[in-house]
Design a protein around this motif. Structure first.
Motif, PDB file in Angstrom:
ATOM      1  N   ALA A  90       0.156  -1.374   0.339  1.00 47.45           N
ATOM      2  CA  ALA A  90       0.245  -0.501  -0.385  1.00 47.45           C
ATOM      3  C   ALA A  90       0.912   0.953  -0.071  1.00 47.45           C
ATOM      4  N   ARG A  96      -4.926   2.118   3.773  1.00 49.82           N
ATOM      5  CA  ARG A  96      -6.296   2.271   1.913  1.00 49.82           C
ATOM      6  C   ARG A  96      -6.186   2.509   1.058  1.00 49.82           C
ATOM      7  N   THR A  97      -5.247   2.961   0.299  1.00 59.44           N
ATOM      8  CA  THR A  97      -4.621   2.644  -0.847  1.00 59.44           C
ATOM      9  C   THR A  97      -3.917   1.852  -1.250  1.00 59.44           C
ATOM     10  N   VAL A  99      -2.488  -0.566  -3.799  1.00 60.58           N
ATOM     11  CA  VAL A  99      -1.585  -1.044  -5.074  1.00 60.58           C
ATOM     12  C   VAL A  99      -1.432  -1.819  -5.804  1.00 60.58           C
TER      13      VAL A  99
END
Length: 532
Positions: A90, A96-97, A99
Motif C-alpha cells: 500500500a 487505505r490505498t 497498489v
C-alpha cells in the motif's frame, strides 16, 4: 521504543483486502501444478513469529519477505505442505490505498519462506506491506523503492551493519538503526554465528543451546532465534536491506570449498571438501530462506551467485560483493601472521575471475557519482606488530595482495570516480584511505574505506586499543579506530560523502543510548578523510 518502530510493529489486523489471484492462476503462470496446497490454514499459534523484511530495491519494485514459523525453534513447526499466503502493498501505513496484492506459496522445501518480487511501483517512495495466512495477519513493514534510472537525487542515506552474535550481547544498535531515516541498509554478513553454546566458565550475555550447527534444521533454528529479537525485527520492518554473507553463516573462515577444519595446526583432522559441500549447501539455503533476496540468488547445490549491482539514479552505484564463495584458501593458515610470502602470490583470488571481471567492467562503465563496494573483509592494508615482523590477517584482502593490487590499479587507471568501500567483519570501527601502494606514502590515493563495527560481537568493547600508536605508525593511511558496538550511517550528495560512526557503550545489558562516535567527510573528486 521509537514512534516509527511502534507503528511498524502494530499488527494492523484491520482491513486486509481480499481479491488475490487463485492458486490455479499461479500454477498457470509458473507452469506448475500445486498439489496438496493448504489454502485456508488454521494455526495453533501465531505463524509470523519471525517478522517481515524487504530488500533489493529497484525503481519499480522490491522483494518482500516473511517465513511461517508457529514453532520457530522446532524447525518452524509447519506441516510438510505448501501454504497459500496473501500479500499486499500500500501507499499508506493504514492500507487505505493498496497498489499491489497477490498470493504466493510458502513451500516446505524452502522452510515455508516467502519471497515476493513486487513490481509496478513508483520510484523513490515509501510503501507499506504485510502478509496473511488463514486468519492470521503479519506485522506491517515499510520499504522504499530506488530512484528512477537517470534521476539525480539530492541525497542518499544508508547504513552498514552486521556481526550480530546473539550470546555476546543485546541487539540494541538495531533498535536505534530502525529509527534512522534511510534509503537502505547494507548487511555485510555474520547474520548468525554457527558456534556451539558456551560451556563451563564461559558466561554469555544471552543463552543459546546445542552444539555447533550443521544441518538445515540447525541453521533454520539459529536464524529463528536471532529473528525473534525485537530490535533486529524492528530494523527489518523499517528499511529495505541489501543482504550479503560472510563466514559465520556457514563456518568460521571458510574459503570456497574449504572448511575451517582444513587439516592445519589448529584443526589437524580435516573435513573433506565433498563433506563440507553438504554443510555449505544447507547453510546457504537457510541464508536465502531467511533473507529478502530474489530468486536469482537461490543456491543451486553449493553454487550461489550473490554478487549483484544496484543503482540509485546517477548518484550512486552499489556493487554487493561475495568474498567467500570464490576465494582461494587463506595463505599460511588462518590468523594474523608475519612473514607469509604466499600472501604475495600473483595468482591469488578473493573474488574469483568471473566476479573480478564483472566488477572491473562495471566500475569502468559506471555513470554514477559515487561507486560503492559493499563487501565483507577489510580492503585497506592493516599491518600489526613492529618492523621487521609486520603481521597481516590471513582472512582479509591483505592476504590476497595481488587481487587488491589488480582492483586498485584498475580504479586508478580507468579513473573510476569516488570509490567508497563499505566493510565489516573485524568487530571494530575503522576509517582509512586506499593507496595504490600502501608501503609508499606518496602513492596515489584511489578511494576511501569505512569499516562498521559489530552489532554485538565481542561484547561491550572500549574506546580505543593499547597499540593504536603503533598501528597508526604502521598504517598512516588509517585515520580512525573505535571498539564500541554499533553501525555506520553514510550520507551521499553530489558534493561529498559523509560517514557517521554510531555507537553504543554497552550491550551486556539492554537500553544503551546511541551516540555519534566520529564523523568524516570525503569531497567528491578528492579521496581524503576530513573529520567533521
Amino acid at each position: 521504543m521509537h514512534p516509527l518502530n511502534q507503528r511498524l510493529f502494530d499488527l494492523s489486523r484491520r482491513g486486509f483486502l481480499r481479491g488475490a489471484p487463485s492458486v490455479a492462476a499461479i500454477a498457470a503462470l509458473t507452469g506448475t501444478v500445486a498439489q496438496g496446497v493448504w489454502a485456508q490454514p488454521v494455526f495453533r499459534t501465531y505463524p509470523f513469529t519471525l517478522g517481515v523484511a524487504s530488500g533489493e530495491p529497484l525503481p519499480d519494485g522490491v522483494v518482500i519477505w516473511t517465513r511461517l514459523a508457529p514453532e520457530p525453534m522446532a524447525g518452524g513447526g509447519m506441516p510438510m505442505r505448501a501454504v497459500e499466503v496473501g500479500w499486499e502493498v500500500a501507499s499508506d501505513d493504514r492500507f487505505r490505498t493498496v497498489v499491489q496484492r497477490g498470493t504466493t506459496l510458502a513451500r516446505p522445501e524452502l522452510g515455508h519462506s516467502v519471497h515476493v518480487e513486487v513490481a509496478g511501483l513508483q520510484p523513490g517512495r515509501h510503501y507499506w506491506y504485510r502478509f496473511k495466512a488463514g486468519a492470521e495477519l503479519s506485522a506491517t513493514g515499510r520499504t522504499k523503492t530506488a530512484p528512477a534510472a537517470g534521476a539525480a537525487p539530492e541525497k542518499l542515506r544508508f547504513a552498514t551493519a552486521g556481526c550480530q552474535r546473539y550470546e555476546d550481547g543485546h541487539f540494541t544498535a538495531w533498535g536505534h538503526l530502525a529509527g534512522e531515516e534511510l534509503d537502505f541498509v547494507f548487511h555485510y554478513g555474520d547474520y548468525i554465528y554457527e558456534y556451539r553454546a558456551r560451556r563451563g566458565a564461559e558466561r554469555p550475555v544471552r543463552e543459546i543451546v546445542g552444539d555447533e550447527i550443521h544441518t538445515i534444521t540447525d541453521y533454520r533454528n539459529r536464524y529463528a532465534l536471532y529473528k525473534q529479537d525485537a530490535d533486529l525485527a524492528a530494523a527489518h520492518a523499517a528499511h529495505p536491506f541489501l543482504v550479503s554473507y560472510d563466514d559465520h553463516e556457514v563456518d568460521n573462515n571458510w574459503a570456497g570449498g574449504i572448511s575451517e577444519e582444513d587439516g592445519g595446526a589448529a584443526f589437524p583432522v580435516a573435513v573433506p571438501p565433498e563433506i563440507f559441500a553438504f554443510r555449505k549447501q544447507m547453510a546457504l539455503q537457510a541464508w536465502w530462506e531467511n533473507a529478502p533476496l530474489r530468486r536469482a540468488a537461490l543456491p543451486r547445490g553449493t553454487d550461489i551467485i550473490a554478487y549483484r549491482r544496484l543503482r540509485y539514479g546517477n548518484l550512486a552505484e552499489v556493487n554487493v560483493l561475495d568474498t567467500r564463495q570464490f576465494r582461494d584458501d587463506q595463505p599460511c593458515g588462518d590468523g594474523v601472521k608475519a612473514g607469509c610470502a604466499a600472501r604475495l602470490d600473483p595468482n591469488t583470488q578473493i573474488l574469483g575471475a568471473a566476479q573480478e571481471r564483472w566488477l572491473m567492467e562495471g566500475l569502468a562503465a559506471s555513470p554514477a557519482r559515487w561507486n560503492i563496494l559493499a563487501q565483507q573483509v577489510s580492503v585497506m592494508q592493516r599491518g600489526f606488530g613492529s618492523a621487521p615482523n609486520i603481521a597481516y590477517s590471513m582472512d582479509k584482502w591483505d592476504a590476497y595482495a595481488a587481487a587488491r593490487d589488480r582492483l586498485l590499479r584498475h580504479v586508478h587507471d580507468r579513473r573510476v570516480p569516488n570509490l567508497v568501500v563499505l566493510t565489516g567483519d573485524v568487530h571494530n570501527a575503522w576509517a582509512g584511505t586506499l593507496k595504490l601502494n600502501f608501503d609508499d606514502a606518496s602513492s596515489p590515493t584511489v578511494g576511501t574505506e569505512f569499516i562498521a563495527t559489530s552489532i554485538s560481537a565481542t561484547g561491550d568493547g572500549s574506546e580505543s586499543r593499547a597499540d593504536w600508536a603503533q598501528v597508526q605508525a604502521n598504517n598512516p593511511h588509517i585515520g580512525y579506530y573505535n571498539n564500541r558496538r554499533g553501525y555506520l550511517v553514510n550520507e551521499a550528495t553530489s558534493e561529498r560523502m559523509v560517514a557517521h560512526f554510531r555507537g553504543v557503550d554497552f550491550v551486556s545489558r539492554p537500553g544503551a543510548p546511541v551516540v555519534t562516535k566520529a564523523s568524516f567527510a570525503v569531497a567528491a573528486g578528492e579521496p581524503k578523510l576530513v573529520r567533521i
